[in-house]
Design a protein around this motif. Structure first.
Motif: not given
Length: 788
Positions: A11-12, A15, A18-19, A155
């Motif tokens: 998950p990290k 994330n 995505m950023q 997304f």
């Protein structure tokens, strides 16, 4: 080698990816808005460097033909273990070459030589796109590995919305500066703008070094024959060609719209209007893009792409555009385009990824971009040639002036709509029908459901979540199905119950299995809500579990919910269970519930005791429940319920409308009762019958319920005598009526039972008054429901 399915990111890591992907996308759009054939670039090439429309069209055609180099990426990535290194190297060269656009502006500013700039752009930009096309497929495969399909659409459209905010700011600033600073400084300003764009594009690629690339779980040897696999997939080829036709059609006129708007011989709008149009369309894009992403993830990419093709209808505004109307029409054109354009431009790429299998995705992406580039490559070239050929064309019609620009634009619109039809024939595999999505999107309630999605999915305040679930409407609630189903396991009972109720309202078969699983809950209150929801969905898969809990539970509330649900679902097994339960019901309450269910299933055998039980009912609620069951036999299930429920004032209003509707039907001189013809009446007969109905109404209003019942019973008997004549007196009359129709037969049986009741009438009491009122309303209800 071919890379097989990859390990999922933590998950990290996801994330972070995505950023960074959103940030690099923002930099890329700063590059793309000025260093590719977009309004600012097109105006610079035609209106300042002096290139012809044919030259710009030829340039765009070269860029699209360079898509052939997509095929090289199949082999490059096929033999490479990783995608990221080659993508970054090739794209760095691609962005560096676009510095030639800035150089063209600076040379023109310093020497006045525009021919050199045209030649530099015609060489450097197509060469730049060769490097881009040779590596782009790797990026698409890379991000497809990064982001799971179930969130990919949402997304990317959220990413698109954020990117377009940067688009708006950058384009508007560039356009404003170009409008404010004119004359000898124009080329210098263009050079600065193109330099900022090119440098941003270079930084974008460098930052991609920090985006993780998932490791493959296993590696397979690359087979060169795999490069041809997409060509064997007719569905994929049809989609790729259809998208190519759509972009070909768009490019017939798209690159030339901005020059036409600011051309003194066209609309003659200031350059600032290009910025205003862009700001309006992109802000609309920002608002609508996340919505379209959610629609894609929920209902499929194809219907969204087909809807998106209709953005070209916004171009019809150009037919009415001139130097007097552009102030009003250009904003409207921009809003209309911004509403649907993201559905097309973002949707085609997402649909392409959905149609591409994981194993050989690079080859599919490469062939898609190649085919789209080849098919669409002639659009701008043909459009430019047509505009040059039709430069002198002009016609006046209805005080409007039409030129060659409008002729080409009309052809473009029609061809895009044709491509939408081709795309609608493609099989995506899991999509909803296009008509289904259009119906949902056209319903204003879809915006309300979309607004509540976040509260349902992520809200930590139980009150907000409960309110959001309660607000979900049946017509558009399936947009939130996954989020609602997830709330069936919420720690709060109230939220679980609201989720089950929402699923019942929506009525999607997709929710049946999750609801059946929750029937096993040990909390009877929740089981009751789940059983009722299953009844509303009416899926036969729920029959067996409902029968199990009907027989195994000791809770009367759960038994009532199960028997009502079985009555809603129907079927032979449900009908047998309902009939058996009715005969063996342990209480009046359960027997009344079973009678209601049996009446909705049309089980006359199980409902023949309804009237006696109504008359013998010990409470008003029991009597009304039996009356509702009788109403289900006489008309559509549930239609009688409003006349015996709610406040006294509200039910009185509904009863008044019932009488008025019956009077209106009697006024028709050609009418039938339950499809059985009644002889044509004279005006006197019609008035006489209406007067009889009005008299019944007056008796009810005066509390003279017995008189009302006697009057309406005689009225109904007269109608039956007119229909069937002497058969009314025969013993086989009831059997004949049932052969005609179960509703009609039930009513005939009911009338006979009412006559027996009137013949053995006990002394008056409040209970008797309510019984007589209910019987009167049931007769009026049957006549109104079946008189047509």
């Amino acid at each position: 080698m071919t890379l097989s399915p990859v390990k999922k990111l933590t998950p990290k890591q996801l994330n972070l990816a995505m950023q960074l992907n959103i940030f690099t996308g923002c930099l890329a759009t700063v590059w793309g808005i000025v260093c590719s054939p977009q309004p600012i670039f097109n105006v610079f090439v035609i209106n300042h460097l002096g290139a012809s429309s044919s030259t710009l069209g030829f340039l765009v055609a070269l860029l699209q033909i360079s898509g052939l180099f997509q095929l090289a990426s199949i082999f490059i990535y096929g033999y490479a273990r990783r995608k990221k290194p080659f993508f970054i190297a090739a794209h760095l060269v691609h962005r560096l070459l676009t510095l030639a656009i800035a150089a063209a502006a600076f040379v023109a500013a310093a020497t006045g030589n525009t021919d050199w700039g045209i030649r530099a752009i015609m060489i450097a930009v197509p060469l730049s796109w060769v490097f881009m096309n040779a590596s782009a497929a790797g990026w698409w495969s890379w991000v497809a590995d990064l982001f799971p399909e179930k969130i990919r659409g949402a997304f990317f459209l959220k990413r698109s919305a954020i990117i377009n905010i940067i688009n708006v700011i950058w384009f508007f600033l560039a356009s404003m500066v170009l409008d404010l600073i004119k004359g000898p400084y124009t080329f210098w300003i263009y050079g600065a703008i193109f330099s900022i764009g090119a440098i941003s594009g270079i930084v974008d690629i460098i930052l991609n070094l920090f985006i993780p690339e998932p490791e493959p779980t296993e590696t397979e040897t690359f087979n060169p024959l795999d490069a041809l696999e997409p060509l064997k997939n007719k569905n994929f080829i049809q989609f790729s060609v259809a998208v190519g036709i759509a972009i070909f059609s768009i490019n017939l006129i798209g690159p030339f719209q901005s020059p036409y708007v600011v051309d003194p011989k066209g609309v003659a709008a200031p350059n600032t209007w290009l910025g205003i149009m862009f700001v309006i369309s992109q802000l609309t894009w920002v608002v609508t893009a996340p919505f379209w992403g959610t629609i894609m993830d929920k209902w499929g990419r194809k219907p969204v792409v087909v809807l998106g093709c209709f953005f070209v209808l916004s171009w019809t505004g150009y037919f009415f555009l001139n130097h007097r109307t552009y102030i009003y029409l250009l904003p409207l054109i921009s809003i209309a385009a911004g509403l649907l354009a993201p559905a097309f431009w973002e949707g085609v790429n997402q649909m392409m990824l959905s149609l591409s299998p994981n194993k050989n995705r690079i080859a599919y992406v490469a062939w898609y971009m190649t085919l789209v580039g080849l098919v669409s490559s002639g659009g701008s070239l043909l459009g430019g040639a047509l505009l040059d050929a039709l430069a002198s064309f002009r016609i006046e019609l209805f005080r409007l002036s039409f030129s060659g620009f409008h002729v080409v634009q009309l052809g473009s619109i029609l061809m895009v709509l044709f491509s939408a039809w081709i795309i609608s024939r493609v099989r995506e595999g899991r999509e909803q029908e296009v008509g289904f999505v259009i119906g949902r999107v056209a319903n204003p309630g879809i915006l309300k459901t979309y607004a509540y999605l976040d509260d349902i999915a992520t809200a930590t305040d139980p009150g907000r979540t409960e309110q959001a679930l309660r607000s979900i409407e049946a017509e558009t609630g399936d947009l939130a199905l996954d989020e609602i189903i997830a709330r069936l396991d919420d720690p709060y009972l109230e939220i679980r119950e609201e989720a089950a109720r929402a699923l019942g309202r929506i009525g999607s078969s997709y929710a049946v299995e999750p609801l059946i699983q929750r029937l096993e809950s040990n909390q009877s209150h929740f089981q009751i809500t789940v059983a009722r929801a299953l009844g509303k969905i009416r899926d036969r898969r729920a029959v067996e579990p409902l029968i199990h809990y009907l027989k195994s539970t000791k809770s009367e509330e759960l038994q009532e919910a199960c028997i009502q649900a079985l009555g809603d679902i129907g079927g032979e097994e449900a009908a047998q269970t309902v009939a058996e339960f009715y005969r063996n019901a342990a209480s009046d309450r359960l027997r009344a519930a079973a009678a209601d269910a049996a009446s909705r299933l049309g089980l006359f055998e199980a409902t023949s005791e309804l009237l006696p039980r109504l008359i013998a009912g010990k409470s008003s609620s029991i009597r009304r429940q039996y009356a509702i069951a009788l109403g289900n036999l006489f008309g559509s299930p549930g239609d009688f319920y409003p006349f015996v429920s709610g406040s006294e004032g509200a039910s009185a209003d509904r009863i008044s409308r019932l009488f008025h509707q019956l009077e209106g039907k009697i006024r028709s001189t050609n009418f039938r009762l339950h499809q059985l013809p009644i002889s044509k009446l004279s005006k006197h007969q019609i008035h006489s019958r209406i007067a009889a109905i009005q008299e019944v109404r007056e008796h009810l209003d005066a509390g003279q319920d017995l008189e009302a019942l006697k009057k309406i019973t005689r009225f109904a008997q007269d109608i039956l005598a007119e229909i069937l004549g002497e058969a009314v007196e025969a013993r086989q009359f009831q059997e004949l009526a049932f052969r005609i129709d179960i509703h009609f037969g039930s009513f005939v049986w009911f009338l006979e039972e009412v006559q027996k009741y009137l013949g053995t009438l006990p002394k008056g009491s409040p209970d008797e008054a309510e019984i007589q009122r209910l019987l009167t309303l049931l007769i009026v209800f049957f006549l109104e429901s079946n008189w047509n």
